[in-house]
Each structure stands twice: as structure tokens, then as C-alpha cells.
Design an enzyme around this catalytic site. Structure first.
Site, PDB file in Angstrom:
ATOM      1  N   LYS A  51       0.848  -1.208   0.000  1.00 11.26           N
ATOM      2  CA  LYS A  51       0.000   0.000   0.000  1.00 11.26           C
ATOM      3  C   LYS A  51       0.878   1.252   0.000  1.00 11.26           C
ATOM      4  O   LYS A  51       0.598   2.225  -0.707  1.00 11.26           O
ATOM      5  CB  LYS A  51      -0.939  -0.004   1.219  1.00 11.26           C
ATOM      6  CG  LYS A  51      -2.009  -1.085   1.125  1.00 11.26           C
ATOM      7  CD  LYS A  51      -2.846  -1.245   2.398  1.00 11.26           C
ATOM      8  CE  LYS A  51      -3.752  -2.475   2.257  1.00 11.26           C
ATOM      9  NZ  LYS A  51      -4.687  -2.666   3.355  1.00 11.26           N
ATOM     10  N   GLN A  95      -4.762  -1.767   9.418  1.00 11.34           N
ATOM     11  CA  GLN A  95      -4.656  -3.087   8.788  1.00 11.34           C
ATOM     12  C   GLN A  95      -5.245  -4.155   9.705  1.00 11.34           C
ATOM     13  O   GLN A  95      -4.966  -4.181  10.900  1.00 11.34           O
ATOM     14  CB  GLN A  95      -3.175  -3.374   8.473  1.00 11.34           C
ATOM     15  CG  GLN A  95      -2.944  -4.632   7.649  1.00 11.34           C
ATOM     16  CD  GLN A  95      -3.517  -4.571   6.237  1.00 11.34           C
ATOM     17  OE1 GLN A  95      -3.684  -3.489   5.663  1.00 11.34           O
ATOM     18  NE2 GLN A  95      -3.844  -5.716   5.678  1.00 11.34           N
ATOM     19  N   ASP A 118     -11.130   2.233   3.398  1.00  9.96           N
ATOM     20  CA  ASP A 118     -11.454   0.810   3.244  1.00  9.96           C
ATOM     21  C   ASP A 118     -12.937   0.588   2.941  1.00  9.96           C
ATOM     22  O   ASP A 118     -13.314  -0.462   2.438  1.00  9.96           O
ATOM     23  CB  ASP A 118     -11.136   0.056   4.558  1.00  9.96           C
ATOM     24  CG  ASP A 118      -9.739  -0.553   4.579  1.00  9.96           C
ATOM     25  OD1 ASP A 118      -9.213  -0.883   3.503  1.00  9.96           O
ATOM     26  OD2 ASP A 118      -9.184  -0.692   5.686  1.00  9.96           O
TER      27      ASP A 118
HETATM   28  N1  GUN Z   1      -6.787  -7.164   5.829  1.00  7.03           N
HETATM   29  C1  GUN Z   1      -7.040  -7.906   4.733  1.00  7.03           C
HETATM   30  N2  GUN Z   1      -7.598  -7.135   3.778  1.00  7.03           N
HETATM   31  C2  GUN Z   1      -7.693  -5.884   4.293  1.00  7.03           C
HETATM   32  C3  GUN Z   1      -8.173  -4.652   3.788  1.00  7.03           C
HETATM   33  O1  GUN Z   1      -8.653  -4.548   2.645  1.00  7.03           O
HETATM   34  N3  GUN Z   1      -8.086  -3.589   4.630  1.00  7.03           N
HETATM   35  C4  GUN Z   1      -7.590  -3.692   5.886  1.00  7.03           C
HETATM   36  N4  GUN Z   1      -7.561  -2.606   6.639  1.00  7.03           N
HETATM   37  N5  GUN Z   1      -7.141  -4.835   6.385  1.00  7.03           N
HETATM   38  C5  GUN Z   1      -7.192  -5.914   5.594  1.00  7.03           C
END
Ligand code: GUN
Length: 284
Positions: A51, A95, A118
């Protein structure tokens, strides 16, 4: 046909990067994405690094805040409150998964809806299900873009989604429904699963079990979207929820792992961050 998520993600990111340049000219600063990572989970460390790289690539300001596994729920919620109040932060995510002593529901709810890149906040989820304007969750949004890019017709088709998580299964089902597919949500306890899935024109698999979908579960000419990220039980290599080698012979289009849905999730995160930034700038 193998649909490259990498290539399409690059197109999406190039478009974001172009718009970021215009934003800097107009508003004097780029969008700012803040990612909070708690603990050392290797998969999470790798996702967060991805990211960060993508954010750099499109020209965002990007901050990763790492906190130890031992951080208290209170301290994490306090940090989120600070970042919510910080005018210089446009997008914020924590996350997942989080350590057991921290409530994920509380954390998700604590993030300001306007910064919820998200699309996990209950108010965002409610807006999605009520067809109101909202931030679309990144993986489901990326899946629809992949299907569109591959020229897969959605309207009027039978879509089967295996998995019913808040992050993928449920929201991607809703997006497919909104495009007028007839959607079946299946899961590990669905009876006669192979019979259900083999009738699908579009099969989305998000169950988190390596090589769960075998060739007998895929109908001739189906579009197969593999959301899984697993370790192969024998080789230890990254693999999806779909037995790619066997299923690609039957599918008309199929996504690989790695290089399929994953890069699209991150590209859509960049789009969502830009959207949060623009909503803020235009409402000033
Ligand atoms: N863990 C697995 N996929 C995601 C996601 O799309 N966003 C976040 N914040 N955590 C995750």
C-alpha cells in the site's frame, strides 16, 4: 484468458497519478494516506508495504504508523481520534486482523466515515446496501473493474460468490446484484457446492482455503475470480483459493494469484483516498 490485475491496476494508478498532479496544482498539496499497522504479522507487513509503495507511486503523501502488538485498545482508539482530527490526513486505515485484545468492530467504527478509505465503517456499509453514495470497499470494487476490463457481461448472468465475509463476500455480492446479476452466496457449509458453483457464469471465490475450487466445480466458459491469498500446502508458494492450472482449462477468463485481485485492491485504495481528499477539498 488470464486477466492481469497487475496491468489493470497500473492503468488505474496512472489515472490517479494524473489527477493527483492536477490536485496539487489546484489545492497545493497531494492527498495523504495514513496506514496503521499493529504487530508483526508477516502477511500484514507485506500488504502494508504494498500500500505504501502504491501510494508513493501515485504521488500521495504516505505515512505508515507501526505499533507493537501490545498496544492497548484505548491507546489505538486515541491515535485514531487524533488522526481523525488532523486536517492534513485524508485517508486512514488500520490493517486487519488485529490482536485479540483489541475489538476490530470498535476500531472500524472509530475511523471517521469521511476518511474510511477501506469502506468498512458501518455507515459506509449501510450506504452501500441502501444504494446511497459511499466509498466502495476496495476488493469488491477491484473485482468489478476486472470483470468489466475482461469484457465479462454481468447483467442477467448467474454469479456465485463463495464466502460471506464483511470484507469481500457480502459486498461483492451486493455490487454484482446492483449490476443485475442473479447472485447466490455460497460458503463452506453449502450442500452440493460443486453443483451450485458449476452453474455459475461468474464465480468469485473468497473462502481462504488453498486450492479449494477444483476443475469439477467450474462450468465451461465461466469467469473465475480468485480472491484467495494462501500458502500452498506442499510447495509453500503463494496460491489462491482456486486450483488455477486445472480450472484455467474450463474458464473463459480467470485471475491468477499473485497478480490478480491483490493489485486491484491496492489500486482501488488509491482511488478511494483521492475520493476522500476531493470530497474534503470540494466541501471546504
Ligand atoms: N486485511 C485484509 N484485507 C484488508 C483490507 O482490505 N483492509 C484492511 N484494513 N485490512 C485488511
Amino acid at each position: 484468458m488470464i486477466i492481469s490485475g497487475k496491468d489493470l491496476a497500473l492503468e488505474v494508478k496512472n489515472d490517479v497519478a494524473e489527477r493527483v498532479k492536477q490536485c496539487v496544482a489546484e489545492y497545493g498539496r497531494p492527498p495523504h494516506l495514513v496506514v496503521i499497522l499493529v504487530g508483526e504479522n508477516p502477511a500484514s507487513v507485506s500488504y502494508v508495504a504494498g500500500k505504501g509503495r502504491d501510494a508513493e507511486e501515485v504521488g500521495f503523501k504516505n505515512t505508515t504508523i507501526r505499533k507493537p502488538e501490545s498496544i492497548s485498545e484505548e491507546e489505538l482508539l486515541g491515535l485514531i481520534a487524533e488522526l481523525n482530527a488532523d486536517e492534513s490526513v485524508d485517508g486512514l486505515l488500520v490493517q486487519l486482523p488485529l490482536p485479540k485484545h483489541i475489538s476490530e468492530a470498535k476500531v472500524i467504527e472509530a475511523i471517521a466515515k469521511e476518511k474510511d478509505v477501506d469502506g468498512f465503517h458501518p455507515l459506509n456499509v449501510a450506504s452501500l446496501w441502501q444504494k446511497l453514495p459511499c466509498l466502495l470497499p476496495c476488493t469488491p470494487k477491484g473485482i468489478i473493474k476486472l470483470l468489466d476490463k475482461a469484457g465479462v457481461q454481468i447483467e442477467g448472468k448467474k454469479a456465485v460468490v463463495i464466502g460471506r465475509s464483511n470484507i469481500v463476500g457480502l459486498p461483492v455480492s451486493k455490487l454484482l446484484l446492483d449490476r443485475n446479476a442473479t447472485v447466490t452466496i455460497a460458503h463452506s457449509r453449502t450442500k452440493n457446492l460443486a453443483q451450485v458453483t458449476s452453474e455459475a457464469d461468474i464465480l468469485v471465490v473468497a473462502i481462504g482455503k488453498p486450492l479449494f475450487v477444483t476443475a469439477d466445480m467450474v462450468g465451461e466458459g465461466a469467469a473465475v475470480i480468485d480472491v484467495g491469498v494462501n500458502r500452498h500446502p506442499e510447495t509453500g508458494k503463494l496460491c489462491g483459493d482456486v486450483d488455477f492450472e486445472a480450472c484455467k482449462e474450463k474458464a473463459s477468463v480467470i485471475t491468477p494469484v499473485p497478480g490478480g485481485v491483490g493489485p486491484m485492491t491496492r489500486a482501488c485504495l488509491m482511488e478511494n483516498t483521492l475520493e476522500c481528499y476531493l470530497n474534503k477539498m470540494m466541501n471546504k
